[in-house]
Write a protein that holds these residues in place. Structure first.
Motif, short mmCIF file in Angstrom:
data_model
loop_
_atom_site.label_atom_id
_atom_site.label_comp_id
_atom_site.label_asym_id
_atom_site.label_seq_id
_atom_site.Cartn_x
_atom_site.Cartn_y
_atom_site.Cartn_z
N UNK A 66 0.84 -1.21 0.00
CA UNK A 66 0.00 0.00 0.00
C UNK A 66 0.87 1.25 0.00
N UNK A 67 0.52 2.26 -0.82
CA UNK A 67 1.26 3.52 -0.79
C UNK A 67 1.15 4.17 0.60
N UNK A 68 2.28 4.71 1.07
CA UNK A 68 2.30 5.34 2.41
C UNK A 68 2.76 6.78 2.30
N UNK A 69 2.52 7.52 3.34
CA UNK A 69 2.97 8.91 3.39
C UNK A 69 2.35 9.60 4.58
N UNK A 70 2.55 10.90 4.70
CA UNK A 70 1.90 11.62 5.80
C UNK A 70 0.40 11.74 5.51
N UNK A 71 -0.40 11.40 6.49
CA UNK A 71 -1.87 11.45 6.31
C UNK A 71 -2.48 12.31 7.41
N UNK A 72 -3.68 12.80 7.15
CA UNK A 72 -4.40 13.62 8.15
C UNK A 72 -4.88 12.72 9.29
N UNK B 290 -9.96 10.76 -9.39
CA UNK B 290 -9.68 11.64 -10.53
C UNK B 290 -8.34 12.34 -10.31
N UNK B 291 -7.91 12.48 -9.06
CA UNK B 291 -6.60 13.11 -8.78
C UNK B 291 -5.51 12.06 -8.50
N UNK B 292 -5.89 10.95 -7.84
CA UNK B 292 -4.91 9.87 -7.57
C UNK B 292 -5.62 8.53 -7.64
N UNK B 293 -5.52 7.84 -8.78
CA UNK B 293 -6.18 6.52 -8.88
C UNK B 293 -5.62 5.54 -7.85
N UNK B 294 -6.50 4.72 -7.30
CA UNK B 294 -6.06 3.73 -6.31
C UNK B 294 -5.32 2.59 -7.00
N UNK B 295 -4.37 2.00 -6.30
CA UNK B 295 -3.67 0.83 -6.82
C UNK B 295 -4.56 -0.41 -6.63
N UNK B 296 -4.17 -1.54 -7.24
CA UNK B 296 -5.01 -2.74 -7.08
C UNK B 296 -5.01 -3.22 -5.62
N UNK B 297 -3.90 -3.09 -4.91
CA UNK B 297 -3.88 -3.49 -3.49
C UNK B 297 -4.81 -2.58 -2.69
N UNK B 298 -4.87 -1.32 -3.04
CA UNK B 298 -5.75 -0.40 -2.31
C UNK B 298 -7.21 -0.78 -2.54
N UNK B 299 -7.56 -1.09 -3.81
CA UNK B 299 -8.94 -1.51 -4.07
C UNK B 299 -9.28 -2.76 -3.26
N UNK B 300 -8.34 -3.71 -3.26
CA UNK B 300 -8.59 -4.98 -2.59
C UNK B 300 -8.76 -4.80 -1.07
#
Ligand SMILES: Nc1ncnc2c1ncn2[C@@H]1O[C@H](COP(=O)(O)OP(=O)(O)OP(=O)(O)O)[C@@H](O)[C@H]1O
Ligand SMILES: N[C@@H](CCO)C(=O)O
Length: 316
Positions: free
Chosen positions: A185-191, A254-264
């Motif tokens: 899963x993509x990671x980063x700083x989140x709210x 529309x700004x950042x499509x989800x990856x297949x792992x994110x959908x799953x």
């Protein structure tokens, strides 16, 4: 009300002088919120929010405050902390860390329509993209590690049925975190706390995202799940609202499509997000801080959402 620490007008004026800001004309305690002491302060022509942190320390705060500065510099509608002549943002006030930020226009939307959810989805995706080069690291303070720490403590305060739910969900989430899909899963700083009360709108236009004080580095999907569980859930039935969820996710993608792992993993992550807020609300009810929270949020709301997401709760 959420003013835990009463400040005099003169104390606020001295703090503003130290930051090189104009003299306050009015100072008002903010009654909403359950975490910090907030004052709205107006000077001639400018409006600010003075926040005194009741829980967070001088060591933890730079991550949040510089994250806000980083996003503000990239045109995100977030509070921009004020620095003094030496570039210092954070100062002590009554021995607590305190900060002044610009007050953003607008008001929160308690009954969001699909259009609001769409704006939030797009804004969250832009926030994730803008945060991708933020250099500081700090783990999500209410992430998996915290869940593992608090479940055994909370287990002593709840019913046998709830104790079982706490332990089975914790095992599921621990296992999930070890899976290869999760690790991709993509990671980063989140709210990490983007509820309805933390987004401001001027009419339909999203004018502000506030309250970054649960932010941290984690999966971007966790942020999406937190939003789906709040913005796209019907207040009464607690069922997910398909139209609002489609608006939120469509705009996000529309700004950042989800990856297949994110959908799953989205359904599992919605369970994680419901679990996180059930835990923190249970904590606030059963183990309140000294500065008593007058109105802790209702834990059963997220317990029911979690049960529904696990397929264990049927509406009568
Ligand atoms: N920069 C800002 N611009 C406009 N309004 C703000 C700003 N910061 C805070 N507020 C107002 O103050 C209220 C409380 O702020 P905030 O949500 O940060 O408090 P908190 O105690 O951390 O709350 P929470 O319970 O959501 O954690 C918000 O609902 C909002 O009305
Ligand atoms: N958003 C949290 C409150 C802390 O920010 C909740 O609803 O439990």
């Amino acid at each position: 009300m959420a003013v835990f620490t009463e400040l005099s007008f003169n104390e606020v004026a001295a703090f503003f002088r130290g930051l090189g800001l104009g003299a306050p004309r009015s100072v008002r305690g903010v009654t909403s919120g359950i975490e910090n002491t907030n004052y709205f302060v107006d000077t001639d022509g400018e409006s600010y929010v003075l926040t005194m942190f009741e829980r967070l320390t001088f060591e933890q705060l730079p991550f949040y405050l510089h994250f806000m500065k980083h996003l503000a510099a990239r045109n995100m509608p977030v509070p921009d902390p004020v620095a003094d002549a030496h570039g210092v943002i954070l100062h002590p006030l009554r021995e607590r860390p305190a900060v002044v930020v610009n007050r953003l226009p607008g008001a929160s939307e308690a009954e969001p329509a699909a259009a609001h959810c769409s704006s939030v989805g797009e804004c969250l995706a832009r926030l994730h993209l803008a945060g991708s080069d933020y250099p500081r690291q700090q783990a999500n303070p209410r992430g998996l590690q915290w869940w593992n720490e608090v479940v055994s403590v909370l287990g002593r305060c709840v019913s046998a049925r709830q104790r079982l739910l706490l332990s089975t969900e914790l095992s599921f989430q621990n296992e999930l975190a070890l899976s290869s899909d999760y690790r991709q899963l993509p990671k980063g700083p989140i709210h990490a706390d983007l509820f309805r009360d933390n987004v401001l709108f001027e009419r339909e236009r999203l004018s502000g995202v506030i309250d970054f004080y649960f932010a941290g580095c984690d999966t971007l999907l966790f942020d999406i799940a937190v939003c789906l569980n709040d913005w796209c859930v019907d207040g009464l039935t607690r069922r997910h609202n398909v139209e609002r969820a489609a608006a939120f996710l469509g705009a996000y993608e529309s700004a950042r499509p989800l990856t297949s792992s994110e959908h799953k993993l989205l359904p599992a992550m919605q369970r994680a997000a419901a679990f996180r807020f059930w835990l923190s609300r249970l904590w606030d009810v059963h183990l309140p801080r000294q500065a008593a929270l007058l109105k802790p949020h209702d834990p059963s709301h997220f317990e029911r959402i979690l049960l529904m997401l696990r397929g264990e709760f049927a509406l009568s």
